[in-house]
Design a protein around this motif. Structure first.
Motif, short mmCIF file in Angstrom:
data_model
loop_
_atom_site.label_atom_id
_atom_site.label_comp_id
_atom_site.label_asym_id
_atom_site.label_seq_id
_atom_site.Cartn_x
_atom_site.Cartn_y
_atom_site.Cartn_z
N ALA A 84 55.54 -19.59 3.43
CA ALA A 84 55.59 -18.20 3.89
C ALA A 84 54.34 -17.45 3.47
CB ALA A 84 56.82 -17.49 3.34
N LEU A 85 53.90 -16.54 4.34
CA LEU A 85 52.86 -15.58 4.03
C LEU A 85 53.49 -14.19 4.15
CD1 LEU A 85 49.83 -14.93 3.44
CD2 LEU A 85 49.56 -14.71 5.92
N GLY A 97 58.77 -15.99 -8.36
CA GLY A 97 58.33 -14.70 -8.88
C GLY A 97 58.35 -13.60 -7.83
N ASP A 98 57.54 -12.56 -8.08
CA ASP A 98 57.53 -11.36 -7.24
C ASP A 98 56.42 -11.45 -6.19
OD1 ASP A 98 59.58 -10.27 -8.79
OD2 ASP A 98 58.16 -9.42 -10.22
N PHE A 99 56.77 -11.13 -4.95
CA PHE A 99 55.84 -11.26 -3.83
C PHE A 99 55.61 -9.92 -3.16
CE2 PHE A 99 57.10 -15.52 -4.53
CZ PHE A 99 56.14 -16.35 -3.98
N GLN A 100 54.35 -9.70 -2.74
CA GLN A 100 53.99 -8.54 -1.94
C GLN A 100 53.00 -8.99 -0.88
OE1 GLN A 100 51.05 -5.85 -4.16
NE2 GLN A 100 52.17 -6.82 -5.84
N ALA A 101 52.46 -8.05 -0.10
CA ALA A 101 51.58 -8.39 1.02
C ALA A 101 50.42 -9.28 0.56
CB ALA A 101 51.04 -7.13 1.67
N GLY A 102 50.19 -10.37 1.26
CA GLY A 102 49.11 -11.30 0.96
C GLY A 102 49.53 -12.48 0.11
N ASP A 103 50.73 -12.43 -0.48
CA ASP A 103 51.18 -13.55 -1.31
C ASP A 103 51.74 -14.67 -0.43
OD1 ASP A 103 50.42 -12.11 -3.49
OD2 ASP A 103 52.44 -11.56 -4.13
N TYR A 104 51.64 -15.89 -0.93
CA TYR A 104 51.94 -17.08 -0.14
C TYR A 104 52.60 -18.12 -1.02
CZ TYR A 104 50.74 -21.63 2.07
OH TYR A 104 50.76 -22.89 2.60
N PHE A 105 53.52 -18.89 -0.42
CA PHE A 105 54.02 -20.08 -1.13
C PHE A 105 54.13 -21.25 -0.17
CE2 PHE A 105 58.19 -18.23 0.17
CZ PHE A 105 58.78 -19.35 0.75
N TRP A 106 54.02 -22.45 -0.74
CA TRP A 106 54.32 -23.72 -0.06
C TRP A 106 55.27 -24.46 -0.99
CZ3 TRP A 106 52.99 -26.51 4.41
CH2 TRP A 106 53.28 -27.88 4.38
N ARG A 107 56.52 -24.62 -0.55
CA ARG A 107 57.53 -25.19 -1.43
C ARG A 107 57.97 -26.56 -0.91
NH1 ARG A 107 61.58 -22.05 -0.47
NH2 ARG A 107 61.00 -20.36 -1.88
N PRO A 108 57.74 -27.61 -1.69
CA PRO A 108 58.22 -28.94 -1.28
C PRO A 108 59.75 -28.99 -1.27
CG PRO A 108 56.56 -29.09 -3.02
CD PRO A 108 56.98 -27.66 -2.94
N PRO A 109 60.34 -29.99 -0.63
CA PRO A 109 61.79 -30.10 -0.61
C PRO A 109 62.37 -30.22 -2.03
CG PRO A 109 60.84 -31.53 1.05
CD PRO A 109 59.70 -31.01 0.23
N GLY A 110 63.57 -29.65 -2.18
CA GLY A 110 64.33 -29.85 -3.42
C GLY A 110 64.30 -28.74 -4.43
N TRP A 111 63.33 -27.82 -4.33
CA TRP A 111 63.22 -26.77 -5.34
C TRP A 111 64.23 -25.66 -5.07
CZ3 TRP A 111 60.61 -27.38 -9.74
CH2 TRP A 111 59.68 -28.42 -9.80
N VAL A 112 65.03 -25.36 -6.09
CA VAL A 112 66.14 -24.42 -5.95
C VAL A 112 65.64 -22.99 -6.10
CG1 VAL A 112 68.39 -23.73 -6.89
CG2 VAL A 112 67.74 -26.16 -6.84
N VAL A 167 52.83 -24.98 -4.38
CA VAL A 167 52.10 -23.72 -4.45
C VAL A 167 53.14 -22.62 -4.65
CG1 VAL A 167 50.46 -22.19 -3.28
CG2 VAL A 167 50.38 -24.66 -2.86
N ARG A 168 53.38 -22.26 -5.90
CA ARG A 168 54.50 -21.38 -6.24
C ARG A 168 54.25 -19.93 -5.80
NH1 ARG A 168 57.98 -23.53 -10.28
NH2 ARG A 168 58.42 -21.44 -11.10
#
Length: 279
Positions: A84-85, A97-112, A167-168
């Motif tokens: 997500a972006l 954690g806390d996300f706002q405009a411009g923050d990004y994550f790439w989450r592999p399968p399995g992470w709760v 990429v948390r």
């Protein structure tokens, strides 16, 4: 033979309430959202525009916004990579954690994880679906106990971080715009105008990547053909792709082997470019 380019003008799509899209979700996702008596109330605070949906792989790319007070009903993991972006508002993800405009994550399968937002948020939300090179399975949702938030119960069965790492939370607003390496994205010909970019995630084995690309004012170029599938998602500014004038959040899909459209932007723009593995 290469497929055809698809252009989706997101600004013309209606916002659809989550109650209306509930039945269209993958059953393995829809049936694991938490307390059935509370799900439709939760989804009344969820709105989306579907930019891309591939039933064969279950991949989807959605422009999402939520109303204040959105709160997932339980912790869960996906068998698919999720990415997500964030474009606005704020959200807290229990694993990242806390996300706002411009923050990004790439989450592999399995992470709760679970999402909570007092203010509401807006983002481009992407579920990879079946993609062996990304170690991604079909879109699903598996409910887990609250105490597993931030952990991966699948870790004993394989690599918990996948080929891009985990990429948390990438705070792209604090990253420097660098001279763009166009060897994978192929947004222009060899002698085309220079671009700037920020790499958000990168597959160390296949070269696939998600990259923010800054298109300067008065930029004109023609997207070259390549053996990789590409998605160009307009997140800021405006541009013309072929004959279509696009506003955020719009999408251009370019199949492997197909030349992309001509692109120009009078006032400048920002693209999220998703590049797949070689075909």
């Amino acid at each position: 033979m290469a497929g055809e380019v698809t252009i989706v003008d997101g600004s013309t799509l209606p916002w659809v309430n989550g109650r209306a899209v509930y039945d269209s979700m993958e059953p393995a996702f829809r049936d694991n959202l938490g307390d059935p008596d509370r799900v439709l109330d939760l989804f009344s605070r969820y709105w989306m525009r579907s930019l891309w949906l591939d039933p064969a792989t279950s991949r989807r790319i959605d422009h999402v916004r939520t109303e204040p007070g959105y709160r997932d009903l339980c912790e869960a993991y996906h068998d698919s990579v999720e990415e997500a972006l964030f474009l606005g508002g704020d959200a807290t993800l229990s694993a990242e954690g806390d996300f706002q405009a411009g923050d990004y994550f790439w989450r592999p399968p399995g992470w709760v994880h679970a999402a909570v937002s007092d203010q509401g948020f807006e983002c481009v939300l992407m579920m990879e679906g079946e993609a062996p090179a990304e170690a991604s399975g079909r879109v699903s949702r598996v409910i887990r106990p609250d105490e597993e938030a931030g952990h991966n119960p699948l870790a004993d069965d394989g690599d918990p971080i996948g080929p891009r790492g985990y990429v948390r939370r990438m705070e792209s607003r604090f990253m420097v715009w660098r001279d763009h390496d166009d060897s994978v994205t192929r947004l222009t010909t060899a002698d085309g105008p220079a671009l700037k970019s920020k790499t958000l995630s990168h597959n160390a084995f296949s070269g696939s990547a998600s990259v923010l690309v800054q298109v300067p004012p008065a930029w004109t170029g023609t997207v070259a053909a390549t053996g990789r599938e590409r998605f160009l998602i307009l997140t800021e500014g405006s541009l013309t792709a072929g004959d279509a004038t696009l506003e955020p959040c719009s999408l251009v899909h370019i199949p492997p082997g197909a030349p992309g459209p001509s692109i120009d932007s009078a006032g400048g723009a920002t693209l999220l470019v998703k590049v797949g593995s070689p075909r």
